[in-house]
Design a protein around this motif. Sequence first.
Motif, PDB file in Angstrom:
ATOM      1  N   VAL A 140       1.189  -1.348   0.147  1.00  0.00           N
ATOM      2  CA  VAL A 140      -0.242   0.081   0.037  1.00  0.00           C
ATOM      3  C   VAL A 140       1.149   1.134   0.078  1.00  0.00           C
ATOM      4  CG1 VAL A 140      -1.659   0.941   1.141  1.00  0.00           C
ATOM      5  CG2 VAL A 140      -2.168  -1.316   1.069  1.00  0.00           C
ATOM      6  N   THR A 141       1.758   1.433   0.795  1.00  0.00           N
ATOM      7  CA  THR A 141       2.819   2.646   0.980  1.00  0.00           C
ATOM      8  C   THR A 141       4.005   2.771   0.319  1.00  0.00           C
ATOM      9  OG1 THR A 141       3.951   1.244   2.817  1.00  0.00           O
ATOM     10  CG2 THR A 141       2.371   2.519   2.896  1.00  0.00           C
ATOM     11  N   THR A 143       3.160   1.721  -3.294  1.00  0.00           N
ATOM     12  CA  THR A 143       2.401   2.140  -4.204  1.00  0.00           C
ATOM     13  C   THR A 143       2.433   3.758  -4.289  1.00  0.00           C
ATOM     14  OG1 THR A 143       1.944  -0.079  -4.908  1.00  0.00           O
ATOM     15  CG2 THR A 143       0.656   1.091  -5.986  1.00  0.00           C
ATOM     16  N   GLY A 144       1.831   3.920  -3.313  1.00  0.00           N
ATOM     17  CA  GLY A 144       0.796   4.741  -2.982  1.00  0.00           C
ATOM     18  C   GLY A 144       1.835   6.350  -2.529  1.00  0.00           C
ATOM     19  N   ALA A 148       0.286   9.939  -3.354  1.00  0.00           N
ATOM     20  CA  ALA A 148       0.499  11.013  -2.032  1.00  0.00           C
ATOM     21  C   ALA A 148       1.436  12.338  -2.360  1.00  0.00           C
ATOM     22  CB  ALA A 148       0.321  10.282  -0.559  1.00  0.00           C
ATOM     23  N   LEU A 177      -4.623  11.191  -7.885  1.00  0.00           N
ATOM     24  CA  LEU A 177      -4.677  10.107  -6.920  1.00  0.00           C
ATOM     25  C   LEU A 177      -4.696   8.916  -7.356  1.00  0.00           C
ATOM     26  CD1 LEU A 177      -3.003   9.288  -3.585  1.00  0.00           C
ATOM     27  CD2 LEU A 177      -5.268   9.821  -3.349  1.00  0.00           C
ATOM     28  N   LEU A 181      -1.867   6.710  -9.056  1.00  0.00           N
ATOM     29  CA  LEU A 181      -1.645   4.717  -8.489  1.00  0.00           C
ATOM     30  C   LEU A 181      -1.552   3.975  -9.332  1.00  0.00           C
ATOM     31  CD1 LEU A 181      -4.334   5.803  -5.007  1.00  0.00           C
ATOM     32  CD2 LEU A 181      -1.651   4.621  -5.245  1.00  0.00           C
TER      33      LEU A 181
END
Length: 390
Positions: A140-141, A143-144, A148, A177, A181
Motif C-alpha cells: 500500500v505505502t 505504491t501510494g 500521495a 491520486l 496509483l
Amino acid sequence: MSIARHRPGPAAAVRALASQVHPVFMLPPVAVSLTGSLLAAGATGTFTPTVVAAHAIAIFAAVYTAHVKDGYVDFFVRGEDDDHPLSVGGCRLALVGAGILFAVALAGVFLTAGVAAAALTAPTWALGYFHAPQLDTNPVTATGGYPAGIALSLVGAYAAGAGTVTPTVLGLAGVLLAVLLGIKIIDDAQDLGYDRSIDKRTVAVVLGPTRARRLAEGLLAAGLLGVAVFAAVGVFPTGTILAVFAFGAVAAIARRAEPRLATMLLVRGAYVFLALLLVALWYRPMTGPLPIDIGVLGPYTYLATEIAFGAFGLALLVRADALARAGRTIAVVYPLAYVWDWYTLEVGVFAIELRTGIDLLAIPIEEHLFMLVVPALVLGIHESLRESDE
C-alpha cells in the motif's frame, strides 16, 4: 571524504550529486506544485513569486531526498543495484543538504503563507525520506507514496497561494491520486520477477499480475469517472470532460500493452490529462461565448456540420476498406432510425432551428443525412480500432 564513489575532486562530486536529479521522477511533483499555484492565482487574482518558489523548492528537496535515500538503501543496504555514483558519505551529505534546503523552503512557506500550507507541505519530506526502507516494504505505502506526495504538492501549493483549500482542488488531488496509483501499479509490474526474487511485496507480487492489472485499470477508470462526476455536479467546469476523453483514449490503447509500454503511454497521457484539466479549470472553454460560432451560416449550419463529420466518417471507412459492410449495416438501421426520428419530431421532443427548411418524407432533409452520417462515423471508428487491434 570523497563524495563520488569512482573519482575524487570537486567536479566529480558535483556530477555525482547532480546525477540524483532525475527529471522524469522529479518534474511531475514540481509541475503539480506550479499547477496548484496557478490555480490559486486564478482564484484570488494574485500571484506571489516568493510563495510559489518556496513551495516548489520544498517539493524539489523532498523528491531529491527520496531519490538519494532510495538509491542508498538499494545499493549499500540491500545490494539490489549494480552501481551508485555517490559514496556512503556522499549520500549522507546529499541527504543533509536536501533536508536543510527543505527546512529553509518550508520555513519560507510558513512565514509567507501560514501554518496550513506548511502543514500540508511538511509530509512530503517524510514520504521521501522514509520511502526506503520503511514504506516500500508494504504494497500500500510502496505504491501510494509517490502519488500521495503529488496530491499533497497540489493541495499545499494551492493553500499557500489562496490561503484555503476548495472542493475543486481537493477533487483534482483525488483524481490525480487515483490515476497515478493505477499507473504506479502497472509500472511496478515491470519488475515482477525481480521483486519476487528479493521478496519485495509490491501490488503485482501480492495480487499477481492479472489481478494487479485489473486493480490498476479500475483506479484509472475511477479517476476518469471522478472527473465526469465532479463536472456533472458543478465542482469542475464542464470543459474538464475533454480531459476524460483524451486520457481515456490513451488508457484504452495502453490496456493491451505490456507493462513497460503501457507505463510509457500512461505517463505521457497523464501529462496531457493534467494539462487539459488545468486549461479547463483556468479558461473554462465550454462556458461563455463560443470561440468559433458557425451559426453565421444560418440555414446551412446543420448541413455544414453533417458534411464535415460525414466526410470524416467516409474517410475512416475507405481507409479501413469497410465501405460495403458499413453500407449494409446503415441500410438495415436506417428504417428504424427514420421512424424514431419522425416520431420524436412529431411529439415535440426537439426542434431544429438552423436548417434549410427542406422536408423529405415528413422530416427535414438534414435528419436523413444525420441518419447516414452518425452510423458511418461510428462504424468507421469501430473498423479502424479493429484493424489496429489485429
